[in-house]
Structures are given as structure tokens and as C-alpha cells.
Motif scaffolding. Structure first.
Motif, short mmCIF file in Angstrom:
data_model
loop_
_atom_site.label_atom_id
_atom_site.label_comp_id
_atom_site.label_asym_id
_atom_site.label_seq_id
_atom_site.Cartn_x
_atom_site.Cartn_y
_atom_site.Cartn_z
N MET A 155 46.31 72.33 116.40
CA MET A 155 46.12 71.41 117.51
C MET A 155 45.72 70.05 116.97
O MET A 155 44.87 69.95 116.07
CB MET A 155 45.06 71.94 118.47
CG MET A 155 44.85 71.10 119.69
SD MET A 155 43.80 71.91 120.89
CE MET A 155 44.80 73.36 121.29
N LEU A 158 42.43 67.39 120.83
CA LEU A 158 41.05 67.87 120.85
C LEU A 158 40.13 66.86 121.52
O LEU A 158 39.20 67.22 122.24
CB LEU A 158 40.56 68.15 119.42
CG LEU A 158 41.11 69.40 118.73
CD1 LEU A 158 40.54 69.52 117.33
CD2 LEU A 158 40.79 70.65 119.54
N VAL A 204 34.58 72.76 116.92
CA VAL A 204 35.66 73.35 117.71
C VAL A 204 36.41 74.36 116.85
O VAL A 204 36.77 74.07 115.71
CB VAL A 204 36.64 72.27 118.22
CG1 VAL A 204 37.82 72.92 118.94
CG2 VAL A 204 35.93 71.30 119.15
N ASP A 211 39.80 76.60 116.79
CA ASP A 211 41.14 76.82 117.34
C ASP A 211 41.48 78.30 117.18
O ASP A 211 41.75 78.77 116.07
CB ASP A 211 42.14 75.93 116.59
CG ASP A 211 43.56 76.01 117.14
OD1 ASP A 211 43.90 77.02 117.78
OD2 ASP A 211 44.33 75.06 116.92
N ASP A 231 44.08 79.99 118.14
CA ASP A 231 45.46 80.24 117.71
C ASP A 231 45.56 80.17 116.18
O ASP A 231 46.21 81.00 115.55
CB ASP A 231 46.41 79.23 118.35
CG ASP A 231 46.48 79.37 119.86
OD1 ASP A 231 46.29 80.49 120.37
OD2 ASP A 231 46.70 78.34 120.53
N ALA A 232 44.90 79.17 115.60
CA ALA A 232 44.90 79.05 114.14
C ALA A 232 44.13 80.20 113.51
O ALA A 232 44.54 80.76 112.48
CB ALA A 232 44.31 77.71 113.72
N ALA A 269 41.22 75.88 111.06
CA ALA A 269 40.87 76.41 112.39
C ALA A 269 39.56 75.86 112.92
O ALA A 269 39.33 75.89 114.13
CB ALA A 269 40.80 77.94 112.33
N THR A 297 35.73 76.81 121.75
CA THR A 297 37.03 77.35 121.37
C THR A 297 38.14 76.77 122.24
O THR A 297 37.93 76.40 123.40
CB THR A 297 37.05 78.88 121.46
OG1 THR A 297 36.94 79.28 122.83
CG2 THR A 297 35.92 79.49 120.65
N VAL A 298 39.33 76.69 121.64
CA VAL A 298 40.54 76.29 122.36
C VAL A 298 41.62 77.30 122.02
O VAL A 298 41.65 77.88 120.93
CB VAL A 298 40.99 74.86 121.98
CG1 VAL A 298 39.95 73.83 122.40
CG2 VAL A 298 41.26 74.76 120.48
N ALA A 299 42.53 77.51 122.96
CA ALA A 299 43.64 78.43 122.75
C ALA A 299 44.78 78.03 123.67
O ALA A 299 44.55 77.70 124.85
CB ALA A 299 43.23 79.88 123.04
#
Length: 398
Positions: free
Chosen positions: A1, A6, A19, A21, A23-24, A286, A377-379
């Protein structure tokens, strides 16, 4: 990302914050399993330091068990009705008497946690807390020194860990454990830090990379024979439940050793900067953290609050956090990353104003979590909630 994305997703947060990630993280986890070639991966908790993240990784196929860095931490991860793991190996010997008392007072914990030992004195420490007849059996893993020694011992390549280096020494320690009431010989570990933790293709240093690869190839060959002989010698004393080795930087080579039954990894989940210089793999960064610009002391220079998140190990530029966004920023050699402020120089400073953010990557993995209470977290391009770090749960382990 991308950092721009972000910035949008975290616009309501005030730095400093970190943060993750997801997905990573998941992609890196898949790659670790692929590189392990069928060997189960024991997660090195020192490189994660979040129970929620440990649970997420351990729920994935290919991962089994935790390699903890302190006994108090291991008891926390293995305790209760919903433990993070019921198979926790403490990667380092412990003389923490309070933690040892907790271990020997609870048969369930004693069955879930394995202590590390490289000397009969580590067994003495347990007996001093509670003699064999007044406690459950304590599981022991032998620590075999995996460093490369040459020139009659004058040359030492690797870290200073166990004094047990050869098969005869390993067998002698195995007999001391197996023949002593109140102990169970559970496993053997040999961590080849000179391979797993030293990049073999450091950016901009081709000659060093060539030298490192030569030494690592020699070390892998030497250790394969010595570890196999040590495992055979110890197994003649008592059966071993597991033989652990490796780390993020050496998974393929360690897993290729038939004497190894499992590998360990953790840093590759977050992919910090110290792990950018390997030829065998390219992880996805990540975990990043953001700091706020609080000064513009001179043209081409900005200062962010805090930033002295220096990685452990030999002091040097590679242990400092790396500014990654905006591009074109670097630390000042005269100040470096400071505890309360960090000046940055470069063309990337031109577009930054007071209150703007600078994004960093850490040199190591889990050490970021010592500075923040949660990971945001992000996804899938969206916020996915915050998870607590060890610090956020009020825990700090030496």
C-alpha cells in the motif's frame, strides 16, 4: 500500500503511530512457508510482539509453535484457557526465579513451555526454585552453538551463544538432562545467526556481499555435518521431539538439512530494512510508522518529533530507522535519529510543512512495538482496526 494511501486512511491519527499492512503480512507469511519447504515454521515472537498478530500467523497452514525470548513472555503466551500457543520454546536460558516458580507451580504450563539450556547450571536454577519431587517435569531444549570456528578456534564467525559446540559436548549435556530427575529432554536448537541474520547482498556493497556468501556457504556445509552428528549423539541418549534451526534469512538452506525437523522465523513477517539485502527472497514491507514534522530549522531541512527508534545490535547507520516517504529524505550524520527529535535533510523536505508526516521503516521487526501501544491495521485498501502490541497490553519483557 502506498504511503499516500496510508495518509488518507490514517488522516485522523496523530503521530507517532505504526501501521501494519495485513495483505503484506499474509503474503510474507505465505513466502516463509514456501521457503521452509514443508518444514513447520515456529514463529519467533521477538520479531512480532503482538498477541493478535501471533494468533493470525499461527492460524495459517505451515506455522506451528512459538519461539519466545523470555520465560515470563512464554508463560503469558502459553497460559490460560485460550493460549496463543500450547507449544512455546524459550529461545534463551532463563534464571528468572519468579517466572520459574510460576512454571513449576502449574503442570499445564510446564507441559506447554520448553526451557533452553546449554549448561547443567541452568538445571540447577530450576532445582533451586523447586526440587524434582515437588514439581512437574520441566522440558529442556539443548542449545547447540552454530557459529563457524576456524584456525583452532582463533576465528569465530557468528554470535556468542552456547558453549556447547561439538557432538561430544551435546551428548554430555543430554546425559546430564536425561539422567537428572525432574527434567525431560525435549529438543535441540542450533541457530545459525551468521547465515540467517547477515544479508548476503547488501545494497551498494558488492564485495562485501561476495565475501559474506563465501563464508555462509562454508558455514552451511560445516554446520550440516556437525549438527547431524550432534543430533545423532543426543538421540542415542534420549529421543528428540524436535530439532530447530534457522531464521528468516536462511530458511531454504536450513530446511534442506535432513537433521532439522522445524525452522524458526519472525522478521520476514514484517520485512524490516535489515532484511532487504538477501538474494533468496524479497519480502513486502508490512510495518511502517509515521512521525510528525514539528520544525523547519533551515532550507532543505525538517525536524520530526521523536524518531530515535534504534535497532539493537552493533551501532551503525544500518540500525537507524529509514525515512521512506516523502522520497528524498535522509538522516543528518551529525545528529542521527534522536529520542525527542530527528532532523531530516534532502529534496523531500521542500514540500513538507509543520504537522505533515514522514513515514519510516525500522531496521528490525518487533522492536517497533516497544514504542507504540497498538498497530493500526489495513487490509484490502481499507482500515481493519487496531491490535494491541505487548506494550499496549502493559507487558515488557527483558
Amino acid at each position: 500500500m502506498t504511503p499516500d494511501r496510508l495518509d488518507d486512511l490514517t488522516a485522523d491519527l496523530d503521530p507517532p503511530f505504526a501501521v501494519l499492512d495485513l495483505d503484506a503480512l499474509d503474503a510474507n507469511a505465505d513466502d516463509l512457508v514456501r521457503r521452509a519447504g514443508g518444514r513447520p515454521v515456529r514463529v519467533a515472537s521477538k520479531s512480532v510482539r503482538s498477541r493478535a498478530v501471533l494468533r493470525r500467523v499461527l492460524a495459517r497452514p505451515g506455522f506451528a509453535g512459538v519461539l519466545a525470548y523470555s520465560l515470563a513472555e512464554a508463560l503469558w503466551l502459553a497460559g490460560g484457557d485460550d493460549p496463543v500457543s500450547d507449544d512455546v520454546v524459550v529461545g534463551y536460558p532463563s534464571v528468572d526465579r519468579a517466572a520459574l516458580r510460576r512454571l513449576v507451580a502449574d503442570p499445564v504450563l510446564a507441559s506447554r513451555v520448553t526451557l533452553m539450556a546449554d549448561s547443567p547450571e541452568h538445571l540447577d536454577a530450576v532445582d533451586a526454585v523447586a526440587p524434582p519431587g515437588r514439581r512437574p517435569p520441566v522440558r529442556i531444549c539443548l542449545d547447540l552453538d552454530a557459529s563457524l570456528r576456524a584456525g583452532g578456534g582463533r576465528v569465530h564467525v557468528g554470535v556468542r551463544r552456547s558453549p556447547v559446540h561439538d557432538p561430544a559436548g551435546a551428548a554430555a549435556l543430554a546425559r546430564a538432562v536425561h539422567g537428572r530427575p525432574g527434567f525431560v529432554l525435549a529438543g535441540l536448537m542450533a541457530y545459525e545467526a551468521q547465515v540467517a541474520g547477515v544479508p548476503d547482498a547488501p545494497p551498494g556493497r558488492p564485495l562485501r556481499g561476495l565475501a559474506v556468501r563465501g563464508v555462509q556457504a562454508l558455514s552451511v556445509r560445516e554446520l550440516a555435518g556437525r549438527r547431524a552428528a550432534a543430533v545423532a549423539a543426543v538421540s542415542a541418549v534420549a529421543p528428540l521431539g524436535f530439532v530447530n534451526g534457522g531464521g528468516t534469512g536462511s530458511l531454504e538452506r536450513t530446511a534442506a538439512d535432513p537433521s532439522v525437523t522445524e525452522v524458526a522465523a519472525g522478521s520476514g513477517l514484517y520485512q524490516p530494512t535489515l532484511f532487504d539485502g538477501y538474494r533468496a527472497f524479497r519480502g513486502r514491507p508490512a510495518l511502517v510508522f509515521a512521525l510528525a514534522v514539528t520544525r523547519r530549522p533551515a532550507p532543505g531541512v525538517v525536524t520530526v518529533a521523536a524518531g530515535g527508534w534504534i535497532a539493537s545490535g552493533p551501532p551503525g547507520p544500518d540500525r537507524s530507522p529509514r525515512p521512506v516517504h516523502p522520497a528524498g529524505l535522509r538522516l543528518l550524520g551529525t545528529e542521527g535519529a534522536g529520542e525527542v527529535q530527528t532532523p531530516l535533510r534532502g529534496p523531500g523536505a521542500a514540500g513538507l510543512g509543520i504537522g505533515d508526516r514522514v513515514w519510516f521503516r525500522h531496521a528490525k521487526a518487533g522492536e517497533v512495538c516497544e514504542h507504540v501501544g497498538e498497530l493500526h491495521t489495513v487490509a484490502g485498501g481499507r482500515p481493519a482496526g487496531a491490535v494491541a502490541t505487548y506494550r499496549g497490553e502493559g507487558r515488557a519483557f527483558g
